[in-house]
Motif scaffolding. Structure first.
Motif, PDB file in Angstrom:
ATOM      1  N   ILE A  70       0.861  -1.177   0.000  1.00 13.34           N
ATOM      2  CA  ILE A  70       0.000   0.000   0.000  1.00 13.34           C
ATOM      3  C   ILE A  70       0.901   1.232   0.000  1.00 13.34           C
ATOM      4  O   ILE A  70       1.875   1.294   0.762  1.00 13.34           O
ATOM      5  CB  ILE A  70      -0.912   0.023   1.240  1.00 13.34           C
ATOM      6  N   ASP A  71       0.588   2.176  -0.850  1.00  9.83           N
ATOM      7  CA  ASP A  71       1.399   3.393  -0.947  1.00  9.83           C
ATOM      8  C   ASP A  71       1.477   4.074   0.420  1.00  9.83           C
ATOM      9  O   ASP A  71       0.458   4.303   1.074  1.00  9.83           O
ATOM     10  CB  ASP A  71       0.780   4.345  -1.972  1.00  9.83           C
ATOM     11  N   LYS A  72       2.695   4.415   0.832  1.00  5.92           N
ATOM     12  CA  LYS A  72       2.892   5.033   2.144  1.00  5.92           C
ATOM     13  C   LYS A  72       2.276   6.418   2.258  1.00  5.92           C
ATOM     14  O   LYS A  72       2.130   6.932   3.365  1.00  5.92           O
ATOM     15  CB  LYS A  72       4.394   5.115   2.453  1.00  5.92           C
ATOM     16  N   ILE A  73       1.919   7.024   1.119  1.00  2.00           N
ATOM     17  CA  ILE A  73       1.327   8.361   1.167  1.00  2.00           C
ATOM     18  C   ILE A  73       0.018   8.348   1.941  1.00  2.00           C
ATOM     19  O   ILE A  73      -0.351   9.344   2.569  1.00  2.00           O
ATOM     20  CB  ILE A  73       1.110   8.912  -0.259  1.00  2.00           C
ATOM     21  N   SER A  74      -0.699   7.212   1.926  1.00  2.00           N
ATOM     22  CA  SER A  74      -1.959   7.137   2.664  1.00  2.00           C
ATOM     23  C   SER A  74      -1.697   7.240   4.164  1.00  2.00           C
ATOM     24  O   SER A  74      -2.394   7.976   4.876  1.00  2.00           O
ATOM     25  CB  SER A  74      -2.704   5.840   2.342  1.00  2.00           C
ATOM     26  N   LEU A  75      -0.695   6.519   4.651  1.00  2.00           N
ATOM     27  CA  LEU A  75      -0.346   6.595   6.079  1.00  2.00           C
ATOM     28  C   LEU A  75       0.180   7.977   6.428  1.00  2.00           C
ATOM     29  O   LEU A  75      -0.170   8.535   7.476  1.00  2.00           O
ATOM     30  CB  LEU A  75       0.701   5.541   6.420  1.00  2.00           C
ATOM     31  N   PHE A  76       0.991   8.552   5.548  1.00  2.00           N
ATOM     32  CA  PHE A  76       1.544   9.885   5.790  1.00  2.00           C
ATOM     33  C   PHE A  76       0.427  10.914   5.943  1.00  2.00           C
ATOM     34  O   PHE A  76       0.440  11.730   6.866  1.00  2.00           O
ATOM     35  CB  PHE A  76       2.471  10.279   4.645  1.00  2.00           C
ATOM     36  N   ASN A  77      -0.545  10.891   5.028  1.00  2.00           N
ATOM     37  CA  ASN A  77      -1.634  11.862   5.084  1.00  2.00           C
ATOM     38  C   ASN A  77      -2.503  11.668   6.323  1.00  2.00           C
ATOM     39  O   ASN A  77      -2.955  12.646   6.927  1.00  2.00           O
ATOM     40  CB  ASN A  77      -2.495  11.760   3.822  1.00  2.00           C
ATOM     41  N   GLU A  78      -2.738  10.435   6.693  1.00  2.00           N
ATOM     42  CA  GLU A  78      -3.555  10.176   7.883  1.00  2.00           C
ATOM     43  C   GLU A  78      -2.850  10.652   9.146  1.00  2.00           C
ATOM     44  O   GLU A  78      -3.470  11.270  10.022  1.00  2.00           O
ATOM     45  CB  GLU A  78      -3.873   8.681   7.967  1.00  2.00           C
ATOM     46  N   LEU A  79      -1.552  10.386   9.234  1.00  2.00           N
ATOM     47  CA  LEU A  79      -0.795  10.843  10.406  1.00  2.00           C
ATOM     48  C   LEU A  79      -0.660  12.362  10.420  1.00  2.00           C
ATOM     49  O   LEU A  79      -0.793  12.995  11.471  1.00  2.00           O
ATOM     50  CB  LEU A  79       0.599  10.200  10.404  1.00  2.00           C
ATOM     51  N   ALA A  80      -0.398  12.943   9.258  1.00  2.00           N
ATOM     52  CA  ALA A  80      -0.263  14.398   9.180  1.00  2.00           C
ATOM     53  C   ALA A  80      -1.565  15.084   9.576  1.00  2.00           C
ATOM     54  O   ALA A  80      -1.562  16.063  10.340  1.00  2.00           O
ATOM     55  CB  ALA A  80       0.142  14.816   7.762  1.00  2.00           C
TER      56      ALA A  80
END
Length: 252
Positions: A70-80
């Motif tokens: 899964i693209d890490k951008i999804s986790l990054f956006n959720e954490l941000a």
């Protein structure tokens, strides 16, 4: 305390939504075009697969059904989203100023996600940011003229620098979308902090370039600069109390 907790939850949910919206926009789809699916196997994802932050961690960043990453951008956006919403709530409470910066975070998330994937910054996001600033600046009784002047000075300085670099390098050094984004973010950081914003953007951009150059075997000619501008904007807003004290010491 409960305000901060709820803000964390809301931030992670909206961060997940922004990721979905960006992915569908890049693929020419509508955000209303059906349920989320795995990009690799096409399997429709269940509710348990879409819990912000926790689903990614529980699945170790892979699809439950086919094992694709899964693209890490999804986790990054959720954490941000979670961290920023919680911080703004802790700093200002549930106030218009919190809403102002929360929506800005979502816009910057979208800019970062799309620029990272396609090296473009949609004018629609810039226009939405400018319109949102006008509305909230009026409601928060900000000085429209001062911040507008600061944003124009910032964008103008970046534009002139880009023209000079284009002449030296004999190629485009900075995209027009980046200059427009500087104008939009300059409105939010305020006229007294635009130079800090520019400095932070340059430093973050150099760090990103260095990391990418280290990871890639071939020489990198260009990087998306939108993410650096976005992070710099949030960093300037978060560090504003410290920067104010620094300016007071310098000019006192």
């Amino acid at each position: 305390m409960m305000e901060v907790v709820f803000s964390w939850i809301f931030g992670s949910i909206f961060g997940s939504f922004v990721t979905c919206w960006c992915e569908r926009r890049l693929n020419g789809k509508s955000v209303r075009s059906g349920r989320s699916q795995c990009d690799a196997c096409g399997r429709v994802l269940l509710k348990r697969d879409l819990i912000p932050i926790f689903s990614y961690l529980a699945l170790r960043g892979r699809c439950r059904y086919c094992g694709a990453k899964i693209d890490k951008i999804s986790l990054f956006n959720e954490l941000a989203g979670a961290f920023c919403f919680a911080y703004f709530s802790w700093r200002w409470g549930w106030h218009l100023w919190t809403l102002r910066n929360a929506v800005l975070v979502l816009l910057l998330m979208a800019v970062t996600t799309i620029d990272e994937a396609a090296y473009i910054i949609p004018d629609s996001l810039i226009a939405a940011g400018v319109l949102w600033w006008v509305v909230t600046a009026y409601l928060c009784h900000q000085s429209l003229l001062k911040n507008l002047l600061g944003a124009c000075v910032l964008a103008g300085l970046v534009w002139i620098t880009a023209l000079a670099m284009d002449h030296v390098l004999n190629r485009e050094s900075l995209g027009g979308g980046d200059i427009k984004l500087f104008f939009m973010t300059g409105l939010f950081v305020g006229c007294y902090f635009v130079m800090w914003h520019l400095l932070f953007s340059a430093c973050i951009g150099l760090v990103i370039y260095g990391i990418r150059q280290y990871k890639e075997s071939d020489r990198i000619e260009a990087i998306p600069f939108g993410p650096a501008i976005a992070v710099s904007t949030l960093l300037t807003i978060i560090l504003e109390p410290i920067l104010v004290r620094f300016l007071v010491v310098i000019y006192s």
